[in-house]
Design an enzyme around this catalytic site. Sequence first.
Site, PDB file in Angstrom:
ATOM      1  N   LYS A   1       0.716  -1.217  -0.021  1.00  0.00           N
ATOM      2  CA  LYS A   1       0.149  -0.083  -0.119  1.00  0.00           C
ATOM      3  C   LYS A   1       0.834   1.087   0.036  1.00  0.00           C
ATOM      4  O   LYS A   1       0.467   2.357  -0.456  1.00  0.00           O
ATOM      5  CB  LYS A   1      -0.954  -0.139   1.127  1.00  0.00           C
ATOM      6  CG  LYS A   1      -1.963  -1.081   0.915  1.00  0.00           C
ATOM      7  CD  LYS A   1      -2.939  -0.985   2.068  1.00  0.00           C
ATOM      8  CE  LYS A   1      -4.021  -2.036   1.482  1.00  0.00           C
ATOM      9  NZ  LYS A   1      -3.747  -3.554   1.620  1.00  0.00           N
TER      10      LYS A   1
HETATM   11  C1  LIG Z   1      -4.376  -4.430   1.299  1.00  0.00           C
HETATM   12  C2  LIG Z   1      -3.416  -5.949   1.064  1.00  0.00           C
HETATM   13  C3  LIG Z   1      -3.987  -6.985   0.085  1.00  0.00           C
HETATM   14  C4  LIG Z   1      -5.015  -6.972  -0.762  1.00  0.00           C
HETATM   15  O1  LIG Z   1      -5.024  -5.930  -1.761  1.00  0.00           O
HETATM   16  P1  LIG Z   1      -6.236  -5.452  -2.430  1.00  0.00           P
HETATM   17  O2  LIG Z   1      -5.997  -4.095  -3.226  1.00  0.00           O
HETATM   18  O3  LIG Z   1      -7.323  -5.089  -1.198  1.00  0.00           O
HETATM   19  O4  LIG Z   1      -6.861  -6.663  -3.207  1.00  0.00           O
HETATM   20  C5  LIG Z   1      -3.117  -7.979   0.188  1.00  0.00           C
HETATM   21  N1  LIG Z   1      -1.946  -8.282   0.949  1.00  0.00           N
HETATM   22  C6  LIG Z   1      -1.700  -7.142   2.011  1.00  0.00           C
HETATM   23  C7  LIG Z   1      -0.356  -7.327   2.706  1.00  0.00           C
HETATM   24  C8  LIG Z   1      -2.259  -5.950   1.847  1.00  0.00           C
HETATM   25  O5  LIG Z   1      -1.914  -5.099   2.852  1.00  0.00           O
END
Ligand SMILES: *Cc1c(COP(=O)(O)O)cnc(C)c1O
Length: 471
Positions: free
Chosen positions: A114
């Site tokens: 993120k």
């Molecule tokens: C947010 C997240 C996901 C999922 O991503 P999406 O965009 O919600 O599909 C997977 N793995 C980790 C470690 C995350 O922080």
Amino acid sequence: MKYISTRGDRTERRFCEILLEGLAPDGGLYLPLAYPKVDAATLARWRGLRYAELAFEILSLYIDDIPAADLKALVDKTYTAEVFGSEAIVPVRRLGDSGLMIEALSNGPTLAFKDMAMQLLGNLFEYELARRGEQLNILGATSGDTGSAAEYAMRGKKGVRVFMLSPHGRMSPFQQAQMFSLQDANIHNLAVEGVFDDAQDIVKAVSNDLAFKRQYKIGTVNSINWARLLAQVVYYFAGYFQATKDNSEQVSFCVPSGNFGNVCAGHVARMMGLPVKHLVVATNENDVLDEFFRTGSYRVRGSAETHETSSPSMDISKASNFERFVCDLLGRDGARVRTLFGETLAREGVFTLNAEERAHVADFGFQSGKSTHADRLSTIRSTWARFATLVDPHTADGVKVAAEHVEAGVPMIVLETALPTKFAATIREALGREPERPAVLAGLEALPKRFTVVPAQVDVVKAFVAEHCQD
Ligand SMILES: *Cc1c(COP(=O)(O)O)cnc(C)c1O
């Protein structure tokens, strides 16, 4: 480039108009009018670029209301080796002769993918707010990754304050330490006496109070934000260039998924002409998306039906970005999207594509699979034993599903969405050892913490925001 809603409102908005927005006024999500197509000459030129240069080229196709020199400066400031740990920013490594590769997206400040988008968002918000002479108070609820990524992106930024609610005592010690050790005056951590849903409900209640929202300039940074999605498109191109020798080759990507945000950026990259054969959606026990790709039915779950798993950032009941893909699948038929998401889903909790619509899904390259706690543990063990590579539980879900879909001659790139040290308990369970931690984070849990415990009451949170949003 102009943006319209998935639900039929054709009002055209510019990038900076939607930058600070969540949903479109008709309840839909924003999409660009059309995806710019990247021709062979452009793709060839992009292959040689540094990550920040590539990001500038891609963002420029979608942003025409920030002067090029300013956009370039924002991107250069965001994607540095200092912040993301290497010149490559998203280095790709091979898992032996398995045909699988791992693209590292988790070397930013909070060790999860993120950061890739949120770090840019922080700089874009600061820029745009200064240009308008405005302030923004970001209110959010988190169970871990999103909140910390938002705080590390917004810390110290002028014009922005963050009020982040989390369930008191329920995040991992690492996640708590990561968020609560921030001492920046514009970051406020509120530990709510309750569970994540209580925190989420408070955020919804405050956002639904339009008078309060306007008076205190409340905003969000949730995963439906178009700028976040756009920032993620860049690493699909960057991964492709590292995994191939020239642009005649195809690759596939396997993406650990919850809200469909990450893999939706892969869909956009493919629509732009990146040679992607398959986009493989990997879910955990919360298999809303896998079920859709297997059956054509999208069935959201209630919180009672949402499992708490050892890949917690994928524990979702409803995939907030999924409507964007369905809108493209339906040929941008806004009325049909409104019927499916705004009416059928709202009324029945499920919709099913008709046969003709379902037949189109294959044209978009999607495949899917699911992984369980036992799969996660065995994948962490086998990836360690065979390739001396330690993967986090979410990435393990990706590796497990990727192995089921790998094809000869087509590199399969698994997106690494977090580092193992963030989810140490599951690594200990799988391997009986501690994951290594980047040296800069040694002793994180011992740092002084700054947070306020509050009861799960909307009025208490409102009063806190009102009191602290003039600082
Ligand atoms: C947010 C997240 C996901 C999922 O991503 P999406 O965009 O919600 O599909 C997977 N793995 C980790 C470690 C995350 O922080």
